[in-house]
Design a protein around this motif. Sequence first.
Motif, PDB file in Angstrom:
ATOM      1  N   ALA A  46       3.880   7.978   4.002  1.00 45.42           N
ATOM      2  CA  ALA A  46       4.865   7.280   3.319  1.00 45.42           C
ATOM      3  C   ALA A  46       6.074   6.998   4.289  1.00 45.42           C
ATOM      4  O   ALA A  46       7.121   6.434   3.816  1.00 45.42           O
ATOM      5  N   ALA A  47       6.253   7.974   5.452  1.00 51.79           N
ATOM      6  CA  ALA A  47       7.371   8.009   6.075  1.00 51.79           C
ATOM      7  C   ALA A  47       7.645   6.980   7.257  1.00 51.79           C
ATOM      8  O   ALA A  47       8.741   7.099   7.746  1.00 51.79           O
ATOM      9  N   TYR A  48       6.613   6.027   7.321  1.00 46.76           N
ATOM     10  CA  TYR A  48       6.774   5.087   8.450  1.00 46.76           C
ATOM     11  C   TYR A  48       7.090   3.735   8.034  1.00 46.76           C
ATOM     12  O   TYR A  48       6.642   2.833   8.794  1.00 46.76           O
ATOM     13  N   GLY A  49       7.393   3.430   6.885  1.00 48.80           N
ATOM     14  CA  GLY A  49       7.534   2.030   6.545  1.00 48.80           C
ATOM     15  C   GLY A  49       6.419   1.547   5.857  1.00 48.80           C
ATOM     16  O   GLY A  49       5.445   2.126   5.494  1.00 48.80           O
ATOM     17  N   PRO A  50       6.444   0.099   5.530  1.00 47.85           N
ATOM     18  CA  PRO A  50       5.326  -0.542   4.791  1.00 47.85           C
ATOM     19  C   PRO A  50       3.945  -0.331   5.545  1.00 47.85           C
ATOM     20  O   PRO A  50       3.821  -0.181   6.843  1.00 47.85           O
ATOM     21  N   ALA A  61       5.061  -1.980   0.582  1.00 43.29           N
ATOM     22  CA  ALA A  61       5.899  -0.912   0.673  1.00 43.29           C
ATOM     23  C   ALA A  61       5.251   0.357  -0.061  1.00 43.29           C
ATOM     24  O   ALA A  61       4.438   0.206  -0.975  1.00 43.29           O
ATOM     25  N   ILE A  62       5.323   1.682   0.484  1.00 39.87           N
ATOM     26  CA  ILE A  62       4.799   2.557  -0.158  1.00 39.87           C
ATOM     27  C   ILE A  62       5.974   3.709  -0.277  1.00 39.87           C
ATOM     28  O   ILE A  62       6.886   3.821   0.400  1.00 39.87           O
ATOM     29  N   GLU A  63       5.652   4.436  -1.247  1.00 38.97           N
ATOM     30  CA  GLU A  63       6.491   5.756  -1.735  1.00 38.97           C
ATOM     31  C   GLU A  63       5.472   6.748  -2.307  1.00 38.97           C
ATOM     32  O   GLU A  63       4.574   6.495  -2.838  1.00 38.97           O
ATOM     33  N   TYR A  94      -2.668   1.185   7.401  1.00 32.34           N
ATOM     34  CA  TYR A  94      -2.170   1.096   8.424  1.00 32.34           C
ATOM     35  C   TYR A  94      -0.779   0.780   8.727  1.00 32.34           C
ATOM     36  O   TYR A  94       0.012   0.272   8.008  1.00 32.34           O
ATOM     37  N   VAL A  95      -0.086   1.315  10.032  1.00 33.06           N
ATOM     38  CA  VAL A  95       1.104   0.875  10.294  1.00 33.06           C
ATOM     39  C   VAL A  95       0.917   0.513  11.921  1.00 33.06           C
ATOM     40  O   VAL A  95       0.290   1.288  12.574  1.00 33.06           O
TER      41      VAL A  95
END
Length: 193
Positions: A46-50, A61-63, A94-95
């Motif tokens: 969850a550290a790299y944004g949506p 969005a991920i938490e 994916y990011v």
Amino acid sequence: MRIAAMGDGKRATGVPPVCLGVVVGAHGVRGLVRVKSFTAEPESVAAYGPVETKDGARRFAIEAKGMVKDLVLCRLEGVSGRDAAEALRGTELYVPRERLPETDGEEEGWYHADLAGCQAVGRDGTVYGRVVGVQNFGAGDLLDIAPEAGGETVLMGFTDENVLEVDIAGRRIVIDPPIGTFDEGNGAGEDDA
């Protein structure tokens, strides 16, 4: 740092996105999902944004909310109940590559996505094929190699014994496949009978 990349989806930049994890199921009744993380530190999923789906059709969005065994509990924006969470089972998250830290090219300084397209060669120079991806079905990473001679891809354990060198700049990996991995009949010594 190694982060897996599964699939070959591309975005507008032409650079394949990187798969940070996959939803393996729901947790509870309030929409949390259990995620198998492919990041070095699991909660970094969850550290790299949506995150988005492989085809880019859905974005969340991920938490990270905690851990259960080796899975990360995550809240995905817009997922509010167990049924919605369970419907995401199997969804890869994916990011875009540009959101991830740059690698230094040293050992472990590349992403699994970087291996796709690399030529797989033996220590004696034998060309076995090209890496099409890295898979993990729960027992460890597997190189998915399309054989030079054609046919179905071959899965080979991504271990120190099997993979001797990763040369991202040279777009090749040096492998020492176990006996029978690339044999037609899946058995060594067939001609010895």
